[in-house]
Write a protein that holds these residues in place. Structure first.
Motif, PDB file in Angstrom:
ATOM      1  N   LEU A 138       0.831  -1.232  -0.077  1.00 17.80           N
ATOM      2  CA  LEU A 138      -0.070   0.217   0.050  1.00 17.80           C
ATOM      3  C   LEU A 138       0.971   1.452  -0.195  1.00 17.80           C
ATOM      4  N   SER A 139       0.371   2.225  -0.597  1.00 17.64           N
ATOM      5  CA  SER A 139       0.905   3.687  -0.556  1.00 17.64           C
ATOM      6  C   SER A 139      -0.160   4.647  -0.400  1.00 17.64           C
ATOM      7  N   GLU A 140       0.004   5.696  -0.229  1.00 24.32           N
ATOM      8  CA  GLU A 140      -1.067   6.767  -0.022  1.00 24.32           C
ATOM      9  C   GLU A 140      -2.012   6.861  -1.233  1.00 24.32           C
ATOM     10  N   PRO A 141      -1.355   6.969  -2.487  1.00 28.20           N
ATOM     11  CA  PRO A 141      -2.233   7.004  -3.686  1.00 28.20           C
ATOM     12  C   PRO A 141      -2.975   5.704  -3.909  1.00 28.20           C
ATOM     13  N   ARG A 142      -2.152   4.634  -3.557  1.00 29.21           N
ATOM     14  CA  ARG A 142      -2.819   3.277  -4.038  1.00 29.21           C
ATOM     15  C   ARG A 142      -4.109   3.206  -2.873  1.00 29.21           C
ATOM     16  N   ILE A 143      -3.917   3.635  -1.547  1.00 22.90           N
ATOM     17  CA  ILE A 143      -5.063   3.701  -0.682  1.00 22.90           C
ATOM     18  C   ILE A 143      -6.394   4.400  -1.293  1.00 22.90           C
ATOM     19  N   ARG A 144      -6.141   5.412  -1.704  1.00 18.18           N
ATOM     20  CA  ARG A 144      -6.948   6.546  -2.469  1.00 18.18           C
ATOM     21  C   ARG A 144      -7.759   5.879  -3.647  1.00 18.18           C
ATOM     22  N   GLU A 145      -7.128   5.132  -4.424  1.00 17.66           N
ATOM     23  CA  GLU A 145      -7.528   4.863  -5.550  1.00 17.66           C
ATOM     24  C   GLU A 145      -8.607   3.372  -5.192  1.00 17.66           C
ATOM     25  N   LEU A 146      -7.974   2.599  -4.153  1.00 14.41           N
ATOM     26  CA  LEU A 146      -8.729   1.464  -3.831  1.00 14.41           C
ATOM     27  C   LEU A 146     -10.023   1.969  -2.924  1.00 14.41           C
ATOM     28  N   LEU A 147     -10.138   3.092  -2.149  1.00 14.12           N
ATOM     29  CA  LEU A 147     -11.164   3.243  -1.798  1.00 14.12           C
ATOM     30  C   LEU A 147     -12.230   4.001  -2.543  1.00 14.12           C
ATOM     31  N   ALA A 148     -11.790   4.825  -3.657  1.00 10.90           N
ATOM     32  CA  ALA A 148     -12.652   5.471  -4.541  1.00 10.90           C
ATOM     33  C   ALA A 148     -13.122   4.290  -5.403  1.00 10.90           C
ATOM     34  N   SER A 149     -12.476   3.445  -5.919  1.00  6.09           N
ATOM     35  CA  SER A 149     -13.103   2.021  -6.919  1.00  6.09           C
ATOM     36  C   SER A 149     -14.219   1.498  -5.885  1.00  6.09           C
ATOM     37  N   ALA A 150     -14.116   1.433  -4.564  1.00 12.35           N
ATOM     38  CA  ALA A 150     -15.042   0.694  -3.778  1.00 12.35           C
ATOM     39  C   ALA A 150     -16.302   1.775  -3.476  1.00 12.35           C
ATOM     40  N   GLY A 151     -16.458   2.996  -4.007  1.00 10.04           N
ATOM     41  CA  GLY A 151     -17.515   3.765  -3.967  1.00 10.04           C
ATOM     42  C   GLY A 151     -17.426   4.796  -2.664  1.00 10.04           C
ATOM     43  N   ILE A 152     -16.121   4.817  -2.151  1.00 17.37           N
ATOM     44  CA  ILE A 152     -16.003   5.708  -1.205  1.00 17.37           C
ATOM     45  C   ILE A 152     -15.811   7.211  -1.587  1.00 17.37           C
ATOM     46  N   ASP A 153     -16.436   8.253  -0.998  1.00 17.03           N
ATOM     47  CA  ASP A 153     -15.923   9.832  -1.119  1.00 17.03           C
ATOM     48  C   ASP A 153     -14.632  10.038  -0.561  1.00 17.03           C
ATOM     49  N   VAL A 154     -13.635   9.806  -1.138  1.00 23.77           N
ATOM     50  CA  VAL A 154     -12.184   9.851  -0.455  1.00 23.77           C
ATOM     51  C   VAL A 154     -12.148  11.315  -0.080  1.00 23.77           C
ATOM     52  N   ASP A 155     -12.540  12.514  -0.476  1.00 25.20           N
ATOM     53  CA  ASP A 155     -12.405  13.785  -0.314  1.00 25.20           C
ATOM     54  C   ASP A 155     -13.082  13.810   0.974  1.00 25.20           C
ATOM     55  N   ARG A 156     -14.324  13.383   1.141  1.00 27.01           N
ATOM     56  CA  ARG A 156     -14.903  13.395   2.278  1.00 27.01           C
ATOM     57  C   ARG A 156     -14.324  12.729   3.389  1.00 27.01           C
ATOM     58  N   ALA A 157     -13.957  11.277   3.180  1.00 27.81           N
ATOM     59  CA  ALA A 157     -13.413  10.674   3.966  1.00 27.81           C
ATOM     60  C   ALA A 157     -12.102  11.360   4.929  1.00 27.81           C
ATOM     61  N   THR A 158     -11.341  11.988   3.835  1.00 31.48           N
ATOM     62  CA  THR A 158     -10.115  12.990   4.498  1.00 31.48           C
ATOM     63  C   THR A 158     -10.663  13.989   5.219  1.00 31.48           C
ATOM     64  N   ARG A 159     -11.739  14.552   5.089  1.00 34.84           N
ATOM     65  CA  ARG A 159     -12.378  15.498   5.899  1.00 34.84           C
ATOM     66  C   ARG A 159     -12.783  14.908   7.170  1.00 34.84           C
ATOM     67  N   ASP A 160     -13.527  13.966   6.987  1.00 31.56           N
ATOM     68  CA  ASP A 160     -13.958  13.155   8.299  1.00 31.56           C
ATOM     69  C   ASP A 160     -12.825  12.463   9.151  1.00 31.56           C
ATOM     70  N   LEU A 161     -11.876  12.276   8.526  1.00 31.84           N
ATOM     71  CA  LEU A 161     -10.841  11.835   9.259  1.00 31.84           C
ATOM     72  C   LEU A 161     -10.136  13.074  10.150  1.00 31.84           C
ATOM     73  N   ALA A 162      -9.941  14.243   9.439  1.00 35.22           N
ATOM     74  CA  ALA A 162      -9.426  15.266  10.121  1.00 35.22           C
ATOM     75  C   ALA A 162     -10.361  15.780  11.327  1.00 35.22           C
ATOM     76  N   THR A 163     -11.718  15.713  10.887  1.00 34.60           N
ATOM     77  CA  THR A 163     -12.626  16.096  11.895  1.00 34.60           C
ATOM     78  C   THR A 163     -12.708  15.086  13.230  1.00 34.60           C
ATOM     79  N   ASN A 164     -12.636  13.965  12.945  1.00 36.17           N
ATOM     80  CA  ASN A 164     -12.665  12.892  13.908  1.00 36.17           C
ATOM     81  C   ASN A 164     -11.475  12.074  14.368  1.00 36.17           C
ATOM     82  N   ALA A 165     -10.343  12.788  14.037  1.00 31.82           N
ATOM     83  CA  ALA A 165      -9.006  12.426  14.260  1.00 31.82           C
ATOM     84  C   ALA A 165      -8.831  12.004  15.723  1.00 31.82           C
ATOM     85  N   LYS A 166      -9.236  12.634  16.752  1.00 37.88           N
ATOM     86  CA  LYS A 166      -9.137  12.120  18.041  1.00 37.88           C
ATOM     87  C   LYS A 166      -9.865  10.813  18.360  1.00 37.88           C
ATOM     88  N   ALA A 167     -11.165  10.799  17.946  1.00 37.76           N
ATOM     89  CA  ALA A 167     -11.871   9.446  18.115  1.00 37.76           C
ATOM     90  C   ALA A 167     -11.538   8.295  17.462  1.00 37.76           C
TER      91      ALA A 167
END
Length: 220
Positions: A138-167
């Motif tokens: 895995l690499s960061e680009p590969r992770i993003r590619e895999l998530l996008a191919s699975a129907g994940i909104d990767v930009d939203r996931a990145t924002r959600d990660l920042a918002t919920n980093a502590k949790a």
């Protein structure tokens, strides 16, 4: 089993093996099988089996839980995944509790964080399946590619990660603390019912330990 330090193959006495999660009877001598036993402080049954922040697959109302500590870059986790899913599907009454334990490098941590961030889209399982189902590093680009191919909104996931980093970091810390308490040395590692399984089992061995866990539960 991919190990962080080395495999623990030590056999424990019946007295040593009893006690965690309410105790249970000793089961058959499947390879690398022992009762759940914490090396230090004992995690509570609720924190191991019923943490509301931990994603669950299979039957959420199942009578037996399989708790898996895994790493997305672990080749043994990847190899086992289709068989584990088949066991859960065929049984129909197993709760599969998925505990990210990223111990194999920085990109394991990136993958775990992004998968957990995907749960805010109700798509953790899709993210999990995409990340665990590849054979390449895995690499960061590969992770993003895999998530996008699975129907994940990767930009939203990145924002959600920042918002919920502590949790999310708290979840990973709890998972690590529990794995350490159980004496796990690498991935994959499991709790099945109240039994500790520090390594890979065959489908037949999984079916046997599930059956033994049900017997132990019924005898309590």
């Amino acid at each position: 089993m991919r190990e962080l330090i080395g495999r623990t193959g030590l056999r424990r006495s019946r007295r040593q093996m009893l006690g965690l999660l309410g105790g249970a009877a000793v089961i058959g001598a499947a390879p690398h099988l022992a009762l759940a036993q914490a090396a230090g402080g004992e995690p509570s049954e609720a924190s191991v089996l019923r943490d509301p922040d931990i994603p669950v697959a299979g039957n959420p109302e199942g009578d037996i839980a399989i708790v898996e500590w895994f790493d997305y870059q672990c080749p043994y986790c990847r190899k086992l995944e289709p068989e584990l899913q088949q066991i859960v599907q065929d049984d129909g009454k197993v709760r599969l509790v998925l505990k990210d334990w990223p111990i194999l490098g920085e990109f394991s941590k990136v993958a775990a964080r992004m998968a957990l961030a995907s749960k805010y889209q109700d798509k953790f399982i899709q993210a999990h399946d995409a990340l665990i189902g590849v054979n390449s590093k895995l690499s960061e680009p590969r992770i993003r590619e895999l998530l996008a191919s699975a129907g994940i909104d990767v930009d939203r996931a990145t924002r959600d990660l920042a918002t919920n980093a502590k949790a999310i970091e708290a979840i990973l810390a709890r998972n690590n603390d529990q794995a350490t308490a159980f004496g796990f040395r690498g991935t994959p590692s499991f709790i099945v019912g109240k039994f500790r399984v520090p390594g890979v089992l065959t489908m037949a061995q999984f079916e046997q330990v599930i059956a033994d866990a049900r017997k132990a539960k019924a005898s309590n």
